[in-house]
Design an enzyme around this catalytic site. Structure first.
Site, PDB file in Angstrom:
ATOM      1  N   ASN A   1     -11.591  -5.549  12.964  1.00 63.93           N
ATOM      2  CA  ASN A   1     -10.609  -6.430  12.328  1.00 63.93           C
ATOM      3  C   ASN A   1      -9.224  -5.798  12.429  1.00 63.93           C
ATOM      4  OD1 ASN A   1      -9.201  -8.125  10.575  1.00 63.93           O
ATOM      5  ND2 ASN A   1      -9.931  -7.049   8.750  1.00 63.93           N
TER       6      ASN A   1
ATOM      7  N   ARG B   1      -1.532   8.948   3.667  1.00 66.93           N
ATOM      8  CA  ARG B   1      -1.713   9.900   4.768  1.00 66.93           C
ATOM      9  C   ARG B   1      -0.421  10.245   5.502  1.00 66.93           C
ATOM     10  NH1 ARG B   1      -6.554   6.934   7.652  1.00 66.93           N
ATOM     11  NH2 ARG B   1      -5.860   5.253   6.283  1.00 66.93           N
TER      12      ARG B   1
ATOM     13  N   ASN C   1      48.894  11.562  29.441  1.00 70.79           N
ATOM     14  CA  ASN C   1      48.019  12.713  29.649  1.00 70.79           C
ATOM     15  C   ASN C   1      48.244  13.719  28.526  1.00 70.79           C
ATOM     16  OD1 ASN C   1      46.271  14.117  31.977  1.00 70.79           O
ATOM     17  ND2 ASN C   1      47.532  15.663  30.945  1.00 70.79           N
TER      18      ASN C   1
ATOM     19  N   ALA D   1      54.520  23.329  26.747  1.00 75.32           N
ATOM     20  CA  ALA D   1      53.290  24.028  26.372  1.00 75.32           C
ATOM     21  C   ALA D   1      53.492  24.751  25.055  1.00 75.32           C
ATOM     22  CB  ALA D   1      52.901  25.022  27.459  1.00 75.32           C
TER      23      ALA D   1
ATOM     24  N   GLY E   1       0.818  -1.219   0.000  1.00 75.81           N
ATOM     25  CA  GLY E   1       0.000   0.000   0.000  1.00 75.81           C
ATOM     26  C   GLY E   1       0.848   1.264   0.000  1.00 75.81           C
TER      27      GLY E   1
ATOM     28  N   TYR F   1      40.934  18.215  20.199  1.00 74.88           N
ATOM     29  CA  TYR F   1      40.488  17.355  19.101  1.00 74.88           C
ATOM     30  C   TYR F   1      41.497  16.227  18.903  1.00 74.88           C
ATOM     31  CZ  TYR F   1      39.610  15.488  14.510  1.00 74.88           C
ATOM     32  OH  TYR F   1      39.380  14.617  13.480  1.00 74.88           O
TER      33      TYR F   1
HETATM   34  C1  UD1 Z   1      -7.667  -3.061   6.502  1.00 73.16           C
HETATM   35  C2  UD1 Z   1      -8.839  -4.037   6.572  1.00 73.16           C
HETATM   36  C3  UD1 Z   1      -9.760  -3.624   7.718  1.00 73.16           C
HETATM   37  C4  UD1 Z   1      -8.991  -3.551   9.009  1.00 73.16           C
HETATM   38  C5  UD1 Z   1      -7.788  -2.630   8.870  1.00 73.16           C
HETATM   39  C6  UD1 Z   1      -6.927  -2.735  10.108  1.00 73.16           C
HETATM   40  C7  UD1 Z   1      -9.280  -4.855   4.299  1.00 73.16           C
HETATM   41  C8  UD1 Z   1     -10.173  -4.717   3.106  1.00 73.16           C
HETATM   42  N1  UD1 Z   1      -9.553  -4.024   5.328  1.00 73.16           N
HETATM   43  O1  UD1 Z   1      -8.188  -1.809   6.148  1.00 73.16           O
HETATM   44  O2  UD1 Z   1     -10.833  -4.550   7.831  1.00 73.16           O
HETATM   45  O3  UD1 Z   1      -9.839  -3.090  10.051  1.00 73.16           O
HETATM   46  O4  UD1 Z   1      -6.983  -3.034   7.756  1.00 73.16           O
HETATM   47  O5  UD1 Z   1      -5.883  -1.807  10.061  1.00 73.16           O
HETATM   48  O6  UD1 Z   1      -8.402  -5.670   4.303  1.00 73.16           O
HETATM   49  N2  UD1 Z   1      -1.990  -3.490   1.235  1.00 73.16           N
HETATM   50  C9  UD1 Z   1      -1.401  -4.180   0.193  1.00 73.16           C
HETATM   51  N3  UD1 Z   1      -1.970  -4.129  -1.033  1.00 73.16           N
HETATM   52  C10 UD1 Z   1      -3.094  -3.422  -1.291  1.00 73.16           C
HETATM   53  C11 UD1 Z   1      -3.692  -2.721  -0.222  1.00 73.16           C
HETATM   54  C12 UD1 Z   1      -3.135  -2.779   1.029  1.00 73.16           C
HETATM   55  O7  UD1 Z   1      -0.385  -4.827   0.374  1.00 73.16           O
HETATM   56  O8  UD1 Z   1      -3.546  -3.424  -2.440  1.00 73.16           O
HETATM   57  C13 UD1 Z   1      -1.390  -3.539   2.555  1.00 73.16           C
HETATM   58  C14 UD1 Z   1      -1.006  -2.176   3.084  1.00 73.16           C
HETATM   59  O9  UD1 Z   1       0.327  -1.850   2.715  1.00 73.16           O
HETATM   60  C15 UD1 Z   1      -1.153  -2.360   4.586  1.00 73.16           C
HETATM   61  C16 UD1 Z   1      -2.234  -3.407   4.723  1.00 73.16           C
HETATM   62  O10 UD1 Z   1      -2.324  -4.052   3.469  1.00 73.16           O
HETATM   63  O11 UD1 Z   1       0.037  -2.850   5.163  1.00 73.16           O
HETATM   64  C17 UD1 Z   1      -3.585  -2.806   5.087  1.00 73.16           C
HETATM   65  O12 UD1 Z   1      -3.944  -1.898   4.066  1.00 73.16           O
HETATM   66  P1  UD1 Z   1      -4.745  -0.578   4.370  1.00 73.16           P
HETATM   67  O13 UD1 Z   1      -4.981   0.136   3.110  1.00 73.16           O
HETATM   68  O14 UD1 Z   1      -4.119   0.172   5.480  1.00 73.16           O
HETATM   69  O15 UD1 Z   1      -6.155  -1.215   4.848  1.00 73.16           O
HETATM   70  P2  UD1 Z   1      -7.267  -0.527   5.711  1.00 73.16           P
HETATM   71  O16 UD1 Z   1      -8.118   0.309   4.850  1.00 73.16           O
HETATM   72  O17 UD1 Z   1      -6.671   0.091   6.903  1.00 73.16           O
END
Ligand code: UD1
Ligand code: CA
Length: 565
Positions: A197, A19, A404, A450, A15, A393
């Site tokens: 979750n 943010r 010393n 010195a 991901g 230094y």
């Molecule tokens: C996800 C869960 C949500 C849970 C939350 C907890 C899903 C659909 N939702 O939401 O239920 O409450 O985490 O924090 O799974 N990532 C990938 N590939 C992608 C998208 C994400 O590898 O295509 C990875 C991101 O890098 C991250 C993790 O998956 O490490 C979670 O992704 P993120 O987008 O933060 O999911 P949330 O919307 O927070």
């Protein structure tokens, strides 16, 4: 660590982490001296999985390189253009299945029948997010144990929070888990649910493969949701359970820098608490920061404002701080380090450092040695019991035991092109304000006066001095700065002599100011008339004889001739 080792752990790190508003991928941001991904891999590896996969896409090269550097056993999996946590896991399964098949081929006995059952990943697969840094191996092991003991198809880790906004909610019917709904797909009623979750699961590999094959992208984000596997498995009548953690910090994810700081502070609080329970005094846990890989022995004291980073190790009974920052520094037992900034250095047992010391890479201080106030040390070894107490230094040098170094000295290591080394033997005494122009060697037991500039080697036991003899231009201030506070003070001190000097030599200065060191305004005054008889005699004397050790204020050395230069 557990009876059950997972077939694989899949860490999701593809991901973008929008943010964070950062050039650095989210999972490479650090808390406690370790990246978010590093924390995840650390916990994952502790489960001793047969395979450990990291799914990458955003800033793919940087994340993959980082993961491999942390753990060379990881399998890097590229997620394709289809978005979502479900797709990420699908890509991982495809890659892991291929790896299992490859390994099966390699290990197949020669002449064994081809075909038959196609090898694929089987057994429990742990899936976790790369942005949940406080999730520990113990919690993962608990989840895995529950999964195998109950014979589940899916076990999801949940927690109950007061502020569930943004998380997927756990849907239950008669207590049983029936699905997960994302915030943006949830009804108003479902949004009231506070059990969420955590994005941490154990799946049976076959169930996961099968279910992901039929998950669509029919949701608000148009993504393949991993969470849909939960409902699918439930509808197939498979065992779906949830394990809930009370400590919500453990499963909190980082989405922005506010959460990064909050989780960083909580991790630090937990790290310090553990050290205190193990026998370390932390005077102010609010201002002490200790990275997760730092090691502290019993009876170490951390004073306020202490930051210990990287692989810093501190020995028994040592005291660090206040206001000290050390990175990758080894501190021996009983040593004290006060108001010091250092990295890649070693301070042996019983040594003292600071206040206001700067330790650069390769600084080494022997047992009972001292690096004092306003001292900078780089790539230099200071022997046992040797002292560099003030304003100095020390760069690219070896200083022997018991030596010393006088205040305000510089190890002149750079000639504009290359760095050179200075070697000072054992039990030497160098005077204040010395320049050691490297490469140069000062022998065992040698002394230097010195203000000496050491350009050539000093033999053992010799006294080295440099520069011409001092000359005093008597009465200069009284003549050239009449009426000044200095002149008045001098007149008082000299009494009758002052009147005499003033009257008899109203204008003379004795020497050009380039010699006397007096201000340039007096430079035009010629002649040597104002030289006192004593000063003239001093000048007339042959240079070597005049430079007795006493002239150079070398303690303990009297009457010897100067060393032959
Ligand atoms: C996800 C869960 C949500 C849970 C939350 C907890 C899903 C659909 N939702 O939401 O239920 O409450 O985490 O924090 O799974 N990532 C990938 N590939 C992608 C998208 C994400 O590898 O295509 C990875 C991101 O890098 C991250 C993790 O998956 O490490 C979670 O992704 P993120 O987008 O933060 O999911 P949330 O919307 O927070
Ligand atoms: Ca998240």
């Amino acid at each position: 660590m557990s009876l059950t080792q997972p077939a694989a752990v899949v860490v999701l790190a593809a991901g973008e982490g929008t943010r964070m508003k950062s050039r650095t991928p989210k999972v490479l941001h650090e808390i406690g001296g370790r990246s978010l991904l590093g924390h995840a891999l650390h916990a994952a590896r502790a489960l001793e999985p047969a395979r450990l996969a990291v799914v990458v896409r955003h800033e793919r090269d940087a994340v993959a390189a980082h993961a491999t550097a942390l753990d060379d056993g990881v399998t890097i999996v590229d997620q394709d253009e289809i978005p979502g946590t479900g797709r990420a896991v699908q890509c991982a399964l495809t890659a892991l299945d291929a790896a299992v098949r490859g390994a099966a081929l390699v290990h197949a006995a020669p002449g064994s029948a081809p075909g038959g059952e196609v090898a694929a990943l089987h057994g429990p697969v742990v899936v976790m997010a790369g942005d949940t840094p406080l999730l520990d191996a113990g919690t993962l092991a608990e989840l895995l144990r529950a999964h195998t003991e109950d014979g589940n198809a899916v076990t999801v880790l949940t927690t109950t929070v007061t502020e569930p906004h943004g998380y997927g909610r756990i849907l239950r019917e008669g207590g049983a888990v029936v699905g997960v709904v994302e915030e943006r797909d949830a009804t108003t009623e479902q949004r009231q649910i506070r059990e969420i979750n955590t994005s941490t699961y154990v799946f049976d590999a076959a169930v996961l493969r099968d279910a992901l094959g039929s998950v669509d992208q029919d949701n608000d984000q148009g993504e393949v949701y991993l969470t849909d596997v939960v409902a699918l498995a439930h509808r197939q009548g498979l065992g779906v359970r949830a394990i809930s953690v009370d400590d919500s910090w453990l499963v909190e994810g980082v989405n922005d820098r506010v959460q990064l700081a909050a989780l960083g502070a909580e991790l630090n609080r937990r790290t310090l608490e553990q050290w205190m329970r193990d026998g370390v005094t932390v005077v102010d846990p609010g201002t002490a920061w200790v990275d997760v890989e730092v090691e502290l022995a019993r009876d170490v004291t951390l004073l306020p404002g202490t930051q210990l980073h990287g692989r810093t190790r501190v020995g028994e009974g040592a005291t660090i701080g206040p206001d000290t920052t050390l990175r990758d520094v080894v501190v021996g037992a009983g040593a004290t380090v006060v108001r010091t900034h250092g990295s890649d250095a070693e301070l042996e047992a019983g040594s003292t450092t600071g206040p206001f010391a700067y330790l650069r890479p390769g600084a080494h201080l022997g047992e009972q040695g001292k690096i004092g106030t306003f001292v900078e040390v780089k790539n230099a070894s200071i022997g046992a019991g040797a002292k560099v107490p003030h304003l100095t230094y020390v760069g690219d040098a070896d200083i022997g035991e018991g030596t010393n170094i006088g205040a305000s000295s510089v190890f002149v290591n750079y000639d504009g092109v290359a760095k050179h080394r200075t070697r000072i033997g054992a039990h030497a005494r160098t005077g204040s304000d010395n320049m050691f122009v490297a490469p140069v060697t000062v022998g065992d037991g040698a002394y230097t006066g010195a203000g000496t500039t050491i350009r050539e080697d000093v033999p053992p036991g010799a006294l080295a001095v440099s520069g011409g003899p001092q000359r005093n231009i008597d009465g200069w201030v009284l003549r050239r700065r009449p009426g000044s506070a200095a002149a008045e003070a001098a007149a008082r001190a000299l009494g009758g002599d002052a009147t005499n000097l003033d009257a008899t030599n109203p204008d003379a200065t004795g020497q050009p100011d380039s010699d006397s060191g007096a201000p340039a305004t007096a430079a035009a005054n010629p002649g040597a008339a104002a030289l006192s008889a004593q000063a003239r005699a001093e000048r007339a004397r042959a240079v070597p004889e005049s430079r007795t050790p006493r002239d150079h204020q070398v303690p303990g050395a009297t009457g010897e001739k100067d060393s032959d230069r």
